[in-house]
Design an enzyme around this catalytic site. Structure first.
Site, mmCIF file in Angstrom:
data_model
loop_
_atom_site.group_PDB
_atom_site.id
_atom_site.type_symbol
_atom_site.label_atom_id
_atom_site.label_comp_id
_atom_site.label_asym_id
_atom_site.label_seq_id
_atom_site.Cartn_x
_atom_site.Cartn_y
_atom_site.Cartn_z
ATOM 1 N N HIS A 1 -5.502 -4.625 8.819
ATOM 2 C CA HIS A 1 -4.920 -2.525 8.219
ATOM 3 C C HIS A 1 -3.948 -2.531 8.514
ATOM 4 O O HIS A 1 -4.123 -1.461 9.706
ATOM 5 C CB HIS A 1 -7.046 -2.462 7.972
ATOM 6 C CG HIS A 1 -6.747 -0.910 7.412
ATOM 7 N ND1 HIS A 1 -7.414 -0.550 7.273
ATOM 8 C CD2 HIS A 1 -5.660 -0.215 7.205
ATOM 9 C CE1 HIS A 1 -7.698 0.601 6.457
ATOM 10 N NE2 HIS A 1 -6.156 0.311 6.548
ATOM 11 N N HIS B 1 -9.841 -0.297 0.105
ATOM 12 C CA HIS B 1 -10.146 1.746 0.846
ATOM 13 C C HIS B 1 -11.559 2.206 0.285
ATOM 14 O O HIS B 1 -11.573 2.456 -0.944
ATOM 15 C CB HIS B 1 -8.860 2.071 0.875
ATOM 16 C CG HIS B 1 -8.046 1.925 1.858
ATOM 17 N ND1 HIS B 1 -6.996 1.058 2.111
ATOM 18 C CD2 HIS B 1 -7.129 2.590 2.911
ATOM 19 C CE1 HIS B 1 -6.510 0.576 2.432
ATOM 20 N NE2 HIS B 1 -6.053 1.816 3.158
ATOM 21 N N ASP C 1 -1.032 3.252 9.511
ATOM 22 C CA ASP C 1 0.153 3.375 9.250
ATOM 23 C C ASP C 1 0.579 4.085 10.877
ATOM 24 O O ASP C 1 1.099 5.473 10.955
ATOM 25 C CB ASP C 1 0.235 5.019 8.775
ATOM 26 C CG ASP C 1 -0.194 4.619 7.024
ATOM 27 O OD1 ASP C 1 -0.163 3.919 6.443
ATOM 28 O OD2 ASP C 1 -1.627 5.184 6.870
ATOM 29 N N GLU D 1 -13.189 5.851 3.362
ATOM 30 C CA GLU D 1 -11.836 7.057 4.163
ATOM 31 C C GLU D 1 -12.597 8.199 4.513
ATOM 32 O O GLU D 1 -13.526 9.320 5.373
ATOM 33 C CB GLU D 1 -11.375 6.272 4.444
ATOM 34 C CG GLU D 1 -9.610 7.300 5.303
ATOM 35 C CD GLU D 1 -8.313 7.045 4.791
ATOM 36 O OE1 GLU D 1 -7.972 6.117 3.521
ATOM 37 O OE2 GLU D 1 -7.634 7.038 5.494
HETATM 38 N N1 ADE Z 1 -1.070 4.113 2.258
HETATM 39 C C1 ADE Z 1 -1.424 4.249 3.574
HETATM 40 N N2 ADE Z 1 -2.265 4.369 3.930
HETATM 41 C C2 ADE Z 1 -3.056 5.013 3.845
HETATM 42 C C3 ADE Z 1 -4.945 5.432 4.233
HETATM 43 N N3 ADE Z 1 -5.445 5.774 5.575
HETATM 44 N N4 ADE Z 1 -5.888 5.484 2.901
HETATM 45 C C4 ADE Z 1 -5.365 5.146 1.762
HETATM 46 N N5 ADE Z 1 -3.601 4.885 1.596
HETATM 47 C C5 ADE Z 1 -3.195 4.462 2.209
HETATM 48 ZN ZN ZN Z 2 -5.039 1.935 5.260
#
Ligand code: ADE
Ligand code: ZN
Length: 333
Positions: free
Chosen positions: A20, A200, A282, A203
């Protein structure tokens, strides 16, 4: 040697996989600055330090605004190659032997960049990674869920032309208010074309989004999924079906999903028998790559070497590698 040194050495020395990681999210401020100059593009920052100090987020949407702005400096195939190659060098440093990366074509095609430019730059860097370092990889194309399903069909068409390079499709961007059911037809079409699916879910969004990603989008993995502990029945199903949950601890702290790492629920998920693993999401925006995520999380949650071994093994088991390669890595851990 104290326990933490031991733990850090174990993390650093063990071969790992990452499942991821958004390639646009590995755009370091230094490269962002360099590319803005190379492409003669204005960015709303005067220095690398100014970019870094803008990275204070209150939730997912506040991050996405900066993330999409940052992505605007990526224009040519060379830019996408350089971006991916920088990430590969981090993989080498962190002893990542296999990585499955996300890319967001719509954040580029919407501003007039050709799909081919994006995929070819990424793919060439990954080929070089395999040739020079033996690092293997897969590419997963993500649909931006804040956009219409119709627009996503356009990019699916592009992906079909590059089936040889793209193993699966995912769903990212702003979660709340953009539920999985919005993309049922799109995912049905992608599956028909032979793409694996991930999404996703959970979250920031509710457990219901995890249920529907499984039921409607037929996902092989849930990205994040940390909200699942709010629903006992869901936990039972995730455990029984061994559904992988690609958790990203530092991301969850930066985006205020949890107030501090000590309060992250990864250990609870692990103890509930869920197939969880650690990822960086990220890394250029959230304070670290895979080893930093593993080390900081282990310290904050008092994880044992045995726990870390389970996390790393879960990651290999959940990868899209063939069974032979999976077993070969699992035997080395
Ligand atoms: N795009 C990049 N990072 C993300 C994240 N943590 N959740 C959703 N979309 C994303
Ligand atoms: Zn992500």
């Amino acid at each position: 040697m104290n326990d933490f040194t031991n733990l850090e050495n174990y993390i650093k020395n063990t071969p790992k996989t990452e499942l991821h990681m958004h390639i646009e999210g590995s755009l370091e401020p230094e490269l962002m600055f360099k590319l803005s100059k190379r492409n003669k593009l204005e960015i709303p920052f005067k220095s690398v330090d100014e970019i870094k100090s803008a990275y204070n987020f209150t939730n997912l949407d506040s991050f996405l605004k900066i993330y999409y702005e940052g992505s605007n400096v990526l224009v040519s195939e060379e830019d996408f190659f350089d971006l991916t190659w920088e990430y590969i060098l981090r993989c080498k440093e962190d002893n990542i032997v296999h990585t499955e990366i996300f890319f967001d074509p719509q954040s580029h095609t919407e501003r007039g960049i050709e799909f081919n430019t994006v995929i070819n730059g990424i793919y060439k860097a990954l080929e070089k990674a395999n040739f020079e370092f033996g690092i293997t990889s897969k590419i997963i194309m993500c649909f931006l869920r804040h956009l219409d399903e119709k627009l996503c069909f356009k990019v699916l068409k592009d992906a079909i032309r590059h089936k040889d390079k793209i193993i699966g499709v995912g769903l990212d961007s702003s979660e709340k208010g953009n539920p999985p059911q919005k993309f049922k037809k799109l995912f049905d079409a992608a599956i028909k074309e032979g793409f694996l699916t991930v999404a996703h879910a959970g979250e920031e969004g509710p457990p219901e989004y995890i249920w529907n990603s499984l039921k409607l989008l037929k996902v092989k993995r849930i990205d994040h999924g940390v909200q699942c502990l709010k629903d006992d029945k869901l936990v039972e199903v995730l455990r029984e079906k061994n559904i992988p949950l690609t958790v990203c601890p530092l991301s969850n702290i930066k985006l205020c999903v949890f107030d501090k790492l000590e309060n992250h629920n990864l250990k609870k998920m692990l103890d509930a028998g869920l197939r969880v693993m650690v990822n960086s999401d990220d890394p250029a925006y959230f304070g670290g790559y895979l080893n930093t995520n593993l080390i900081e999380t282990s310290k904050a949650l008092n994880l044992s070497i045995e726990d870390i071994k389970v996390l790393i093994k879960n990651s290999f088991k959940s990868s899209f590698l063939d069974e032979k390669s999976k077993n070969s890595w699992l035997n080395k851990i």
